[in-house]
Design a protein around this motif. Structure first.
Motif, mmCIF file in Angstrom:
data_model
loop_
_atom_site.group_PDB
_atom_site.id
_atom_site.type_symbol
_atom_site.label_atom_id
_atom_site.label_comp_id
_atom_site.label_asym_id
_atom_site.label_seq_id
_atom_site.Cartn_x
_atom_site.Cartn_y
_atom_site.Cartn_z
ATOM 1 N N MET A 1 -5.083 5.346 0.551
ATOM 2 C CA MET A 1 -5.174 5.046 1.972
ATOM 3 C C MET A 1 -4.307 6.056 2.734
ATOM 4 N N CYS B 1 -1.051 7.542 -1.596
ATOM 5 C CA CYS B 1 -0.602 6.294 -2.203
ATOM 6 C C CYS B 1 -1.577 5.952 -3.327
ATOM 7 N N GLN B 2 -1.311 4.887 -4.054
ATOM 8 C CA GLN B 2 -2.158 4.618 -5.221
ATOM 9 C C GLN B 2 -3.582 4.216 -4.862
ATOM 10 N N MET B 3 -3.800 3.711 -3.643
ATOM 11 C CA MET B 3 -5.173 3.360 -3.239
ATOM 12 C C MET B 3 -5.812 4.460 -2.400
ATOM 13 N N CYS C 1 0.824 -1.219 0.000
ATOM 14 C CA CYS C 1 0.000 0.000 0.000
ATOM 15 C C CYS C 1 0.853 1.261 0.000
ATOM 16 N N ALA C 2 1.977 1.207 0.708
ATOM 17 C CA ALA C 2 2.767 2.422 0.919
ATOM 18 C C ALA C 2 3.796 2.674 -0.171
HETATM 19 CU CU LIG Z 1 -2.139 2.497 -0.333
#
Ligand SMILES: [Cu+2]
Length: 120
Positions: A112, A108-110, A71-72
């Motif tokens: 989050m 981040c890309q999601m 995620c990061a």
């Molecule tokens: Cu993420």
């Protein structure tokens, strides 16, 4: 405790969680030294997550990723067309010269991890 107060407690808890995740805005952090600031990527948050910078002045954001989850691993700056991989425990410098005042999100890309650049 009766049923009503348990329900009320639940509602309060939900309200708090909503506030914490979506509504709370920390004060923007100013640059540590001349033109640069370190941002820690850990436990689902950028620290600091709001960074105040001056318009038309080059800044260097130094991302240090401590979070092993995928995620990061990428940081995206939508308004600047920047996308960078963040290797673990390796400072990654991103140089930006904001040309307009305003608030620019990075994530981040999601989405989050979320932060913002406050250009004044
Ligand atoms: Cu993420």
């Amino acid at each position: 405790m009766d049923q009503l107060s348990i329900n009320l407690l639940g509602l309060l808890l939900i309200a708090f969680i909503v506030w914490w995740f979506w509504l709370s805005k920390s004060k923007p952090r100013k640059l540590q030294e001349e033109g640069s600031i370190e941002i820690l990527v850990q436990d689902g948050v950028y620290t600091p997550s709001r960074i105040q910078v001056a318009v038309s002045k080059p800044v260097t954001l130094v991302f240090i990723r401590k979070d092993v989850t995928p995620c990061a691993e990428t940081v995206l700056f939508d308004g600047f067309n920047i996308s960078k991989q963040l290797p673990l425990n390796t400072p990654v410098k991103i140089k930006i010269t904001p040309e307009k005042t305003g608030e620019y999100a990075f994530s981040c890309q999601m989405k989050m991890y979320q932060g913002s650049l406050v250009v004044v």
